[in-house]
Write a protein that holds these residues in place. Structure first.
Motif, mmCIF file in Angstrom:
data_model
loop_
_atom_site.group_PDB
_atom_site.id
_atom_site.type_symbol
_atom_site.label_atom_id
_atom_site.label_comp_id
_atom_site.label_asym_id
_atom_site.label_seq_id
_atom_site.Cartn_x
_atom_site.Cartn_y
_atom_site.Cartn_z
ATOM 1 N N GLY A 172 3.333 -35.937 -62.108
ATOM 2 C CA GLY A 172 3.436 -34.681 -61.371
ATOM 3 C C GLY A 172 4.875 -34.342 -61.035
ATOM 4 O O GLY A 172 5.293 -33.186 -61.166
ATOM 5 N N ALA A 173 5.648 -35.332 -60.603
ATOM 6 C CA ALA A 173 7.052 -35.085 -60.265
ATOM 7 C C ALA A 173 7.840 -34.690 -61.500
ATOM 8 O O ALA A 173 8.732 -33.825 -61.437
ATOM 9 N N ALA A 174 7.529 -35.299 -62.639
ATOM 10 C CA ALA A 174 8.224 -34.948 -63.881
ATOM 11 C C ALA A 174 7.904 -33.504 -64.288
ATOM 12 O O ALA A 174 8.798 -32.747 -64.694
ATOM 13 N N ALA A 175 6.632 -33.110 -64.166
ATOM 14 C CA ALA A 175 6.255 -31.732 -64.500
ATOM 15 C C ALA A 175 6.891 -30.738 -63.537
ATOM 16 O O ALA A 175 7.346 -29.659 -63.946
ATOM 17 N N ALA A 203 9.687 -31.156 -61.913
ATOM 18 C CA ALA A 203 11.125 -31.105 -62.210
ATOM 19 C C ALA A 203 11.412 -30.165 -63.370
ATOM 20 O O ALA A 203 12.412 -29.433 -63.355
ATOM 21 N N VAL A 204 10.553 -30.164 -64.369
ATOM 22 C CA VAL A 204 10.730 -29.249 -65.506
ATOM 23 C C VAL A 204 10.656 -27.801 -65.031
ATOM 24 O O VAL A 204 11.464 -26.950 -65.429
ATOM 25 N N ASP A 205 9.688 -27.508 -64.168
ATOM 26 C CA ASP A 205 9.538 -26.153 -63.642
ATOM 27 C C ASP A 205 10.741 -25.757 -62.787
ATOM 28 O O ASP A 205 11.268 -24.650 -62.914
ATOM 29 N N VAL A 206 11.193 -26.667 -61.943
ATOM 30 C CA VAL A 206 12.344 -26.386 -61.077
ATOM 31 C C VAL A 206 13.604 -26.137 -61.906
ATOM 32 O O VAL A 206 14.402 -25.235 -61.608
ATOM 33 N N ASP A 207 13.782 -26.917 -62.955
ATOM 34 C CA ASP A 207 14.996 -26.819 -63.769
ATOM 35 C C ASP A 207 15.086 -25.513 -64.553
ATOM 36 O O ASP A 207 16.147 -25.184 -65.087
ATOM 37 N N GLU A 208 13.989 -24.776 -64.624
ATOM 38 C CA GLU A 208 14.018 -23.472 -65.303
ATOM 39 C C GLU A 208 14.569 -22.374 -64.406
ATOM 40 O O GLU A 208 14.847 -21.273 -64.872
ATOM 41 N N ARG A 235 10.501 -23.089 -56.029
ATOM 42 C CA ARG A 235 9.618 -23.680 -57.034
ATOM 43 C C ARG A 235 9.189 -25.093 -56.643
ATOM 44 O O ARG A 235 8.056 -25.499 -56.915
ATOM 45 N N ALA A 236 10.091 -25.832 -56.019
ATOM 46 C CA ALA A 236 9.728 -27.180 -55.569
ATOM 47 C C ALA A 236 8.640 -27.122 -54.505
ATOM 48 O O ALA A 236 7.676 -27.893 -54.535
ATOM 49 N N VAL A 237 8.792 -26.191 -53.554
ATOM 50 C CA VAL A 237 7.820 -26.060 -52.465
ATOM 51 C C VAL A 237 6.471 -25.568 -52.981
ATOM 52 O O VAL A 237 5.415 -26.057 -52.569
ATOM 53 N N GLN A 238 6.491 -24.608 -53.890
ATOM 54 C CA GLN A 238 5.247 -23.977 -54.322
ATOM 55 C C GLN A 238 4.590 -24.647 -55.523
ATOM 56 O O GLN A 238 3.421 -24.397 -55.814
ATOM 57 N N GLY A 239 5.330 -25.524 -56.203
ATOM 58 C CA GLY A 239 4.825 -26.079 -57.452
ATOM 59 C C GLY A 239 3.530 -26.850 -57.326
ATOM 60 O O GLY A 239 2.629 -26.719 -58.162
ATOM 61 N N LEU A 240 3.404 -27.671 -56.292
ATOM 62 C CA LEU A 240 2.194 -28.475 -56.143
ATOM 63 C C LEU A 240 0.957 -27.613 -55.915
ATOM 64 O O LEU A 240 -0.149 -27.985 -56.313
ATOM 65 N N VAL A 282 9.743 -37.117 -53.274
ATOM 66 C CA VAL A 282 10.763 -37.075 -52.227
ATOM 67 C C VAL A 282 12.154 -37.025 -52.847
ATOM 68 O O VAL A 282 13.023 -36.278 -52.386
ATOM 69 N N ALA A 283 12.376 -37.794 -53.906
ATOM 70 C CA ALA A 283 13.675 -37.800 -54.582
ATOM 71 C C ALA A 283 13.978 -36.425 -55.181
ATOM 72 O O ALA A 283 15.127 -35.956 -55.139
ATOM 73 N N LEU A 284 12.959 -35.761 -55.733
ATOM 74 C CA LEU A 284 13.149 -34.424 -56.282
ATOM 75 C C LEU A 284 13.540 -33.441 -55.183
ATOM 76 O O LEU A 284 14.483 -32.646 -55.341
ATOM 77 N N PHE A 285 12.839 -33.488 -54.059
ATOM 78 C CA PHE A 285 13.164 -32.595 -52.945
ATOM 79 C C PHE A 285 14.563 -32.884 -52.413
ATOM 80 O O PHE A 285 15.310 -31.959 -52.074
ATOM 81 N N GLU A 286 14.921 -34.146 -52.351
ATOM 82 C CA GLU A 286 16.255 -34.500 -51.859
ATOM 83 C C GLU A 286 17.332 -33.964 -52.798
ATOM 84 O O GLU A 286 18.367 -33.460 -52.351
ATOM 85 N N ARG A 287 17.101 -34.058 -54.077
ATOM 86 C CA ARG A 287 18.061 -33.525 -55.044
ATOM 87 C C ARG A 287 18.250 -32.025 -54.867
ATOM 88 O O ARG A 287 19.381 -31.522 -54.892
#
Length: 220
Positions: free
Chosen positions: A91-94, A96-101, A111-116, A155-160
């Motif tokens: 889930g975190a990998a998917a 991250a792909v969405d956020v990176d776009e 996107r990080a907040v709404q993705g889940l 958590v690491a994704l959100f921190e980044r």
């Protein structure tokens, strides 16, 4: 003259090398079996909408044995923790792909907040997500350290993303790790409330309202 002792180091080296290869092969086999058991548990939970399956059913679905199961996991709860960890990693990998776009720091955080919430709203996924939430809450009491580690990829994704937004002045300064954890757990609590029907709005509406709240809280 007394004969010199024979050199034995090369033979020992050969034995050690063979043992190392054997152990490596055993670890690879065990990892493969564990992966098959996790996948079988995922299929059973998806089909049943909950963890009502037995270890025997998991073993049959994985095409292995009870002996192999207990070499990998102490019991069903440990298998579920491994399933959570695998789902979190995917889930975190998917996410991250969405956020990176996205381009701007605001859009990346949104996107990080709404993705889940988008993942949960996918066709047929809600019963599975609900089962995961219920079991996650149960196991958080008996396996707190493992469950904390399970969530680390998110958590690491959100921190980044919080750190990147802070660098560009899009988010208020402060303890990056603390802000990221707070943001993530606010998201998770709303996700749990939605899945457990404590909130009756659609996932899209909840995600939009939550982002407006978070954006205002994080504003410099």
């Amino acid at each position: 003259m007394a004969s010199q002792p024979r050199e034995t180091a090369p033979a020992t080296t050969r034995i050690d090398g063979s043992l190392g290869r054997t152990l490596d092969g055993a670890r690879v086999h065990r990892a493969d079996v564990a992966e098959r058991l996790v996948e079988a548990a995922r299929r059973l939970m998806w089909e049943a909408g909950g963890p009502s399956f037995t270890v025997t059913q998991v073993v049959a679905g994985a095409g292995t044995s009870l002996k192999s199961f207990y070499r990998c996991f102490a019991g069903k709860d440990e298998l579920l923790v491994a399933l959570f960890a695998d789902d979190a990693r995917r889930g975190a990998a998917a996410l991250a792909v969405d956020v990176d776009e996205a381009g701007s720091p605001d859009e990346r955080l949104r996107r990080a907040v709404q993705g889940l919430f988008r993942f949960v709203s996918l066709d047929g996924r809600l019963p599975y997500a609900a089962a995961l939430v219920r079991e996650h809450l149960r196991l958080a009491e008996s396996h707190p350290e493992q469950l904390r580690a399970v969530l680390h990829p998110f958590v690491a994704l959100f921190e980044r993303e919080v750190a990147g937004a802070q660098e560009r002045g899009a988010v208020r300064s402060g303890d990056t790790a603390r802000l990221a954890r707070t943001l993530f757990h606010v998201v998770v609590s709303h996700l749990h409330a939605l899945i457990c029907h404590q909130i009756d709005d659609s996932p899209t509406d909840v995600a939009e309202d939550l982002w407006r709240f978070c954006a205002a809280a994080l504003r410099p």
